[in-house]
Design a protein around this motif. Structure first.
Motif, short mmCIF file in Angstrom:
data_model
loop_
_atom_site.label_atom_id
_atom_site.label_comp_id
_atom_site.label_asym_id
_atom_site.label_seq_id
_atom_site.Cartn_x
_atom_site.Cartn_y
_atom_site.Cartn_z
N GLU A 348 -31.60 15.11 -60.90
CA GLU A 348 -30.77 14.22 -61.01
C GLU A 348 -30.24 13.55 -59.73
O GLU A 348 -30.14 14.54 -59.05
N ASP A 352 -26.09 11.57 -61.86
CA ASP A 352 -26.30 10.69 -62.81
C ASP A 352 -24.93 9.68 -62.93
O ASP A 352 -24.90 9.14 -63.99
N ASP A 354 -22.59 6.30 -62.26
CA ASP A 354 -22.87 4.95 -61.70
C ASP A 354 -22.57 4.85 -60.18
O ASP A 354 -21.70 5.50 -59.72
N THR A 422 -32.90 -0.43 -57.13
CA THR A 422 -33.18 0.65 -57.65
C THR A 422 -33.67 1.70 -56.47
O THR A 422 -34.46 1.15 -55.88
N THR A 432 -37.14 10.57 -60.97
CA THR A 432 -35.86 9.93 -61.43
C THR A 432 -35.39 8.66 -60.66
O THR A 432 -35.50 8.78 -59.41
N THR A 433 -34.43 7.97 -61.21
CA THR A 433 -34.12 6.73 -60.45
C THR A 433 -32.71 6.36 -60.92
O THR A 433 -32.20 7.11 -61.80
N THR A 434 -32.34 5.72 -59.80
CA THR A 434 -30.68 5.32 -59.83
C THR A 434 -30.50 3.90 -59.36
O THR A 434 -31.36 3.46 -58.55
N THR A 435 -29.45 3.18 -59.90
CA THR A 435 -29.16 1.81 -59.49
C THR A 435 -27.96 1.89 -58.31
O THR A 435 -26.97 2.37 -58.84
#
Length: 445
Positions: A348, A352, A354, A422, A432-435
């Motif tokens: 992660e 995880d 925001d 992204t 895994t990805t995050t914005t």
């Protein structure tokens, strides 16, 4: 007793063989006299005399001190590190920087601390801003002097110096400092300095050079590198040839000991060093900045390959592999065994959460791997993950704090407007990805 003490002090700076013979006599005489005169001062004088005699007999008595890094100009607020080099009666050079008392002839212009670090206090035009820095041996009282100039007079030219004074080739893998002589408008010449210069090497060379002028070479072939230095509007170019012909054996060290095998638990770190011996003698050279690190299998270890912590190894997967160090066509390897459990449950980014940053702002992204082994818990694997950023031109990324538990991937907004981007991290087959939300943040946030 005062007369006797004075005699010992005088004898401490004698340099001939008569020194040894006569001092032995003085020590014997002092011993008998101190029987009836037991004071702390006399005991200290005697102990010092005995120590000096012992150093002389071993050829380790410092008879002369020279100052390395002097005859240099700095500006007020800048610093210059000086080193005291002692020349012994055995003909060897030893660094006595931390065994000397340092002093400045004018502390209103420049000060010097107990480690030889000079700080410019005020720019001066008097006598070209020259201050005399003195280093005095704590054991023998012998002194050496060097000058530092503190002035903001403009430079009028630079001339780079060959790293080998006789013009011969440098040895591949062994770092050398590139310096130049800088001439100023008031006639002062700052000798062998890299201060204020920016350096570059030609693209045809495999050599690298850092902001301090430290040149590193690693080619297996004889290689000539063109170096350019710039100071204000002045430039100079120098060609340096590095040769690997004198390289003999590379060793890998941990805690200053040569190793052939090592065992790490999952998640454990260790810092290894590279050392090389030349065919011309038994002298050992640290090659940490030039050596290339790799492993026989690319997944058991994470290896920091650049930066201040280059050579840091992190155990990432259980099993056996070889850690390989090579430079200048020479290579060596040690067997590394990683123990423990390596089953990954999940990965992660920043737990995880925001993620928000302001336009032109930055944030550090940390990728953690959570393991099924409760004793290992989570591990920061940011440095050894593959990161990718959505191609919309809004963010740029860089690895920072390499070789540490706080290693991360720092992303910076390069647009002055709101956007959502992204970011993807891939590690050990897991993705895994995050914005990243780029927007103006209110003061309450």
């Amino acid at each position: 007793m005062k007369a006797l003490t004075k005699t010992i002090n005088v004898m401490r700076i004698k340099k001939s063989r008569k020194y040894s013979v006569f001092l032995s006599f003085v020590i014997a005489l002092t011993s008998s006299m101190l029987t009836g005169c037991d004071t702390d001062n006399n005991s200290a004088e005697l102990a010092n005399a005995v120590e000096v005699e012992s150093l002389f007999e071993q050829g380790l008595l410092v008879e002369e001190i020279t100052i390395k890094g002097a005859h240099t100009r700095i500006k007020a607020g800048e610093t210059q590190q000086l080193n005291a080099i002692g020349i012994t009666n055995g003909g060897t050079n030893v660094d006595v920087t931390n065994d000397t008392t340092w002093s400045s002839s004018d502390i209103t212009i420049a000060t010097v601390d107990e480690n030889g670090l000079v700080t410019g206090i005020a720019n001066s035009e008097v006598n070209q801003g020259i201050v005399i820095i003195t280093a005095t041996s704590n054991s023998t009282g012998i002194s050496g002097e060097g000058q530092i100039s503190v002035s903001d007079v403009v430079a009028t030219g630079i001339k780079l110096n060959q790293p080998m004074s006789d013009g011969s080739n440098i040895n591949t893998c062994i770092a050398v400092g590139i310096t130049g002589d800088v001439t100023y408008a008031d006639g002062y010449i700052s000798m062998n300095t890299a201060s204020g210069m920016s350096f570059s090497v030609d693209e045809a060379s495999t050599a690298t050079i850092d902001s301090n002028g430290i040149l590193n070479t690693s080619s297996a072939n004889i290689e000539t590198t063109s170096i350019t230095a710039t100071l204000d509007e002045f430039t100079d170019t120098l060609s340096v040839t590095a040769s690997p012909v004198n390289l003999d054996v590379i060793d890998i060290l941990f805690d200053d000991e040569i190793i052939e095998t090592s065992t790490l638990a999952m998640g454990e770190r260790m810092l290894v060093n590279g050392q090389i011996t030349l065919t011309t003698g038994e002298t050992l050279y640290n090659i940490d900045t030039a050596i290339n690190w790799l492993q026989a299998d690319g997944s058991y270890l994470g290896i920091t390959s650049t930066g201040d912590n280059k050579g840091t190894v992190l155990a990432l997967r259980t099993g056996d592999t070889q850690l390989i160090g090579n430079c200048g066509g020479k290579q060596t390897a040690v067997t590394m065994t990683v123990t423990g459990e390596d089953d990954i449950e999940s990965i992660e980014i920043n737990q995880d959460l925001d993620i928000y940053i302001e336009p032109l702002g930055s944030i550090e992204l940390t990728l953690t791997a959570d393991y099924t082994d409760s004793s290992l818990s989570s591990l920061n694997v940011s440095e050894f993950a593959y990161w990718s950023i959505e191609e919309n031109g809004a963010l740029k990324g860089e690895y920072i704090n390499l070789g540490t538990d706080t290693a991360s991937y720092k992303v910076t907004s390069i647009i002055d407007e709101a956007s959502d981007v992204t970011v993807t991290a891939t590690y050990n087959g897991e993705v895994t990805t995050t914005t990243i939300n780029i927007e103006e943040l209110s003061s309450s946030e």
